[in-house]
Design an enzyme around this catalytic site. Structure first.
Site, PDB file in Angstrom:
ATOM      1  N   ASP A   1       0.852  -1.188   0.000  1.00  0.00           N
ATOM      2  CA  ASP A   1       0.000   0.000   0.000  1.00  0.00           C
ATOM      3  C   ASP A   1       0.887   1.238   0.000  1.00  0.00           C
ATOM      4  O   ASP A   1       1.975   1.224   0.569  1.00  0.00           O
ATOM      5  CB  ASP A   1      -0.897   0.027   1.243  1.00  0.00           C
ATOM      6  CG  ASP A   1      -2.042   1.016   1.095  1.00  0.00           C
ATOM      7  OD1 ASP A   1      -3.114   0.596   0.630  1.00  0.00           O
ATOM      8  OD2 ASP A   1      -1.863   2.197   1.425  1.00  0.00           O
TER       9      ASP A   1
ATOM     10  N   HIS B   1       0.791  10.186   4.761  1.00  0.00           N
ATOM     11  CA  HIS B   1       0.419  10.303   6.167  1.00  0.00           C
ATOM     12  C   HIS B   1       1.123  11.496   6.795  1.00  0.00           C
ATOM     13  O   HIS B   1       2.177  11.928   6.329  1.00  0.00           O
ATOM     14  CB  HIS B   1       0.780   9.022   6.936  1.00  0.00           C
ATOM     15  CG  HIS B   1      -0.089   7.860   6.584  1.00  0.00           C
ATOM     16  ND1 HIS B   1      -1.420   7.805   6.910  1.00  0.00           N
ATOM     17  CD2 HIS B   1       0.177   6.710   5.895  1.00  0.00           C
ATOM     18  CE1 HIS B   1      -1.932   6.675   6.468  1.00  0.00           C
ATOM     19  NE2 HIS B   1      -0.996   5.987   5.844  1.00  0.00           N
TER      20      HIS B   1
ATOM     21  N   GLU C   1      -1.864   1.133  -4.867  1.00  0.00           N
ATOM     22  CA  GLU C   1      -2.306   2.318  -5.604  1.00  0.00           C
ATOM     23  C   GLU C   1      -1.256   2.820  -6.597  1.00  0.00           C
ATOM     24  O   GLU C   1      -1.576   3.666  -7.448  1.00  0.00           O
ATOM     25  CB  GLU C   1      -2.697   3.441  -4.631  1.00  0.00           C
ATOM     26  CG  GLU C   1      -4.002   3.216  -3.876  1.00  0.00           C
ATOM     27  CD  GLU C   1      -3.834   2.491  -2.545  1.00  0.00           C
ATOM     28  OE1 GLU C   1      -2.697   2.083  -2.236  1.00  0.00           O
ATOM     29  OE2 GLU C   1      -4.837   2.321  -1.815  1.00  0.00           O
TER      30      GLU C   1
ATOM     31  N   GLU D   1      -5.167  21.233   9.045  1.00  0.00           N
ATOM     32  CA  GLU D   1      -5.690  20.098   8.290  1.00  0.00           C
ATOM     33  C   GLU D   1      -6.585  20.576   7.147  1.00  0.00           C
ATOM     34  O   GLU D   1      -6.951  21.747   7.080  1.00  0.00           O
ATOM     35  CB  GLU D   1      -6.483  19.178   9.230  1.00  0.00           C
ATOM     36  CG  GLU D   1      -5.640  18.539  10.317  1.00  0.00           C
ATOM     37  CD  GLU D   1      -4.792  17.363   9.817  1.00  0.00           C
ATOM     38  OE1 GLU D   1      -4.815  17.078   8.607  1.00  0.00           O
ATOM     39  OE2 GLU D   1      -4.108  16.752  10.648  1.00  0.00           O
TER      40      GLU D   1
HETATM   41 MN    MN Z   1      -4.956   1.491   0.160  1.00  0.00          MN
END
Ligand code: MN
Length: 497
Positions: free
Chosen positions: A168, A172, A235, A291
Site C-alpha cells: 500500500d 500520512h 495504488e 488540516e
Molecule cells: Mn490502500
C-alpha cells in the site's frame, strides 16, 4: 505549445521543467526563508487557496532556493495547488481530469522492480548509525503555523507491505520527534495501519519507506481509498495507469522495503511494535498541524513511532511540501474522490452523471457536485439515487449538490444560481442523520449535535438543485444568440467557442 509543454512528465524534476515553460505556473525565490512558520506564511499569500483563511489566492508553484540552515536542500511548495496545473502535468484539460482518472482505474499498470541503476534516490546516503546523523539537520521539514506540534513532512508517501495482504502507498502526517524519530498519524481504517497492527500483534517491526518529490501522478494515485482501491490494492498501479508506464521501484538500503527510484528524498525506517509518543511532546501546543478543512488538528496523545534507519537523496535534492489545507489538498483528495464517484456511477447508470466535481470548499472530500442528465420523470429519482451511490463510494463525503446539464459545475456562482432557483428547502433537502464521515470537521461531534454518538459522525445532505422534469419548460434559461466576440474585442484574447 513549446516542446517542453508537450514534454513527458516521468518524475518530479520533469514536472518542474514542464511548469517552467508555461507562464504563471512556476516561480523561484532566492530570498532567505525560515522553514519554521515563514515559508508557509509566504505561500499562503501566493498560492494556497482552497479552505485557507483569506487573504489567499490561487498562484504558481514556488521554489525556495535559500532555506535558512539548509544550504544543500531546496523546498518546493504548491506543485498541485491548481486544477489547471494538474491538468498540464497530466496532459489533460482540467475539466476532463475526472474522466482521465476513470480511464486509469480501468487500465491500471502495476509497478515494476528495477535494479540499482534506477535508484536516483540513492545518489547520496546518510545512515542513522553514523555518529553525527540528525534528520533535523539534514532535511528542512517545515512548520506550517506557530501552533504546530513540530516540523512535518507533509507530502511523504509511505510505502509498506504485508506478507499476506500486499503493498500500500498513502500520504500520512509525519511529525519530526528527534534525531532519528518521526510520529505517524493514521486516520481510522487506513491500510498501512492494518499492516502495522498485524506486525505489532506478532511483536514485529513494520519496514517502511517515505518517498518525497514525486511525479504528481503517484501522489494522486496514492490518494484513492477503499472500496475503489480495497485493502491489498497497490495504488501505484493507478499512477502507472495515468502514465501508461509502470512506476519503478528499487530496494531500500537499510530495511526490507521498496522505494520509488526517481524520488528526490527517501526516508527508510521501521515502525516499532508497542512504541508510542505524544505528537506534541516537544512543544506542548495541543495542536498537530493545519488540516484540510482549514482548522488546526488536535495533537494526538499516542502515535506510533518510526525509527529512521537512513535518509537517501538525489544530488542537490528538492524537498516537496504543502501547507496543509488549500487547493493542493483539493487536487490530491478531490481528483481521486471525483474519479471514484464517476467510475462507479458510470458503471451503475451509464451516461446519467456526465460530470463530478469534488469542490474546493470541502477540501476535495466533503462536497461533490453531480451533473445529472434527466430524460424522464423517473430520472428525478435517479438523480437522488446517484447521490446515495456516491455516499456509498466515498465515506468522507458529507454534502452533495445535484444540478442539471445546463449548469457549469466548476463555477460556484452557477451552482448557487441553481440552488436559488431550483431548490426548495422543505422538499429538496434530504438529510441522512448519524452517518460516519470525518473526525477533522469540528461540526461532526456530539458537542455540536448531542444526537451524534461519536466524533466523525454527521448528517449527510443531498441538495437537489435540479428542476423537476415535468416542469422543465419553466426552467429553460434565457438563450442569448451565440456570437463570436473576438472581432469586437481582440485585446481581450478571448477563447471562442
Ligand atoms: Mn490502500
Amino acid at each position: 505549445m513549446s516542446n517542453q509543454e508537450n514534454a513527458e512528465v516521468y518524475d518530479f524534476r520533469a514536472a518542474l521543467e514542464k511548469l517552467q515553460s508555461v507562464p504563471g505556473q512556476y516561480i523561484e525565490t532566492d530570498h532567505p526563508v525560515d522553514p519554521n512558520g515563514e515559508l508557509a506564511g509566504v505561500y499562503k499569500r501566493i498560492g494556497a487557496g482552497g479552505t485557507v483563511q483569506r487573504p489567499t489566492r490561487l498562484g504558481p508553484a514556488m521554489m525556495f532556493n535559500n532555506v535558512q540552515g539548509y544550504p544543500d536542500v531546496r523546498v518546493l511548495v504548491g506543485l498541485m495547488a491548481s486544477r489547471e496545473r494538474v491538468g498540464l502535468l497530466l496532459d489533460t484539460p482540467p475539466h476532463q481530469l475526472t474522466q482521465r482518472i476513470d480511464e486509469a482505474l480501468r487500465n491500471p499498470v502495476p509497478p515494476v522492480n528495477a535494479g540499482p541503476e534506477a535508484a536516483q534516490c540513492q545518489e547520496v546516503v546518510y545512515r542513522a548509525t553514523d555518529a553525527d546523523f540528525d534528520l533535523r539537520k539534514l532535511l528542512p521539514a517545515p512548520t506550517n503555523t506557530d501552533e504546530d506540534a513540530g516540523p512535518y513532512f507533509c507530502l511523504g508517501l509511505v510505502l509498506a507491505s504485508d506478507p499476506e495482504l500486499g503493498t500500500d502507498v498513502t500520504i500520512h502526517r509525519l511529525c519530526v520527534q528527534g534525531r532519528d524519530e518521526l510520529s505517524i498519524f493514521f486516520a481510522p481504517g487506513r491500510h498501512i495501519d492494518m499492516f502495522r497492527q498485524r506486525a505489532e500483534a506478532q511483536g514485529k517491526k513494520l519496514s517502511i519507506t517515505i518517498n518525497m518529490g514525486l511525479d504528481p501522478a503517484i501522489h494522486i494515485g496514492a490518494c484513492f481509498e477503499a472500496p475503489t482501491t480495497p485493502l491489498g490494492y497497490d495504488e501505484l498501479a493507478v499512477a502507472g495507469g495515468l502514465r501508461q508506464q509502470p512506476v519503478k521501484l528499487v530496494d531500500a538500503l537499510t530495511v526490507n522495503a521498496k522505494a520509488i527510484g526517481a524520488a528526490e528524498i527517501v526516508i527508510e525506517g521501521v515502525i516499532e511494535p508497542g512504541q508510542y509518543v505524544r505528537e506534541d511532546q516537544n512543544t506542548n501546543t495541543g495542536h498537530a498541524m493545519p488540516e484540510f478543512p482549514g482548522y488546526d488538528g488536535d495533537a494526538n496523545p499516542s502515535l506510533p513511532v518510526i525509527k529512521v534507519t537512513a535518509i537517501t537523496t538525489r544530488k542537490n535534492p528538492i524537498l516537496q511540501t504543502l501547507v496543509g489545507p488549500g487547493e493542493e489538498h483539493v487536487s490530491l483528495a478531490g481528483l481521486p474522490t471525483e474519479g471514484s464517484i464517476y467510475h462507479a456511477l458510470d458503471k451503475a447508470m451509464p451516461g446519467f452523471v456526465s460530470e463530478v466535481y469534488a469542490h474546493s470548499a470541502g477540501g476535495g472530500k466533503f462536497l461533490a457536485i453531480l451533473k445529472c442528465n434527466k430524460k424522464s420523470a423517473f430520472d428525478d429519482g435517479r438523480a437522488r439515487q446517484a447521490a446515495l451511490l456516491a455516499f456509498g463510494i466515498y465515506s468522507e463525503l458529507k454534502n452533495i449538490i445535484l444540478v442539471d446539464e445546463d449548469v457549469d459545475i466548476y463555477d460556484s456562482d452557477d451552482i448557487l444560481w441553481a440552488m436559488m432557483t431550483r431548490f426548495q428547502g422543505n422538499r429538496d433537502l434530504i438529510a441522512i442523520p448519524g452517518v460516519s464521515c470525518h473526525v477533522l470537521d469540528p461540526s461532526q461531534s456530539p458537542e455540536y449535535d448531542p444526537s451524534l454518538s461519536a466524533k466523525g459522525l454527521t448528517s449527510k445532505s443531498i441538495f437537489d438543485c435540479t428542476a423537476p422534469f415535468h416542469l422543465r419548460d419553466k426552467f429553460k434559461r434565457a438563450q442569448f444568440r451565440d456570437v463570436d466576440p473576438r472581432p469586437f474585442a481582440p485585446q481581450l484574447n478571448l477563447d471562442y467557442p
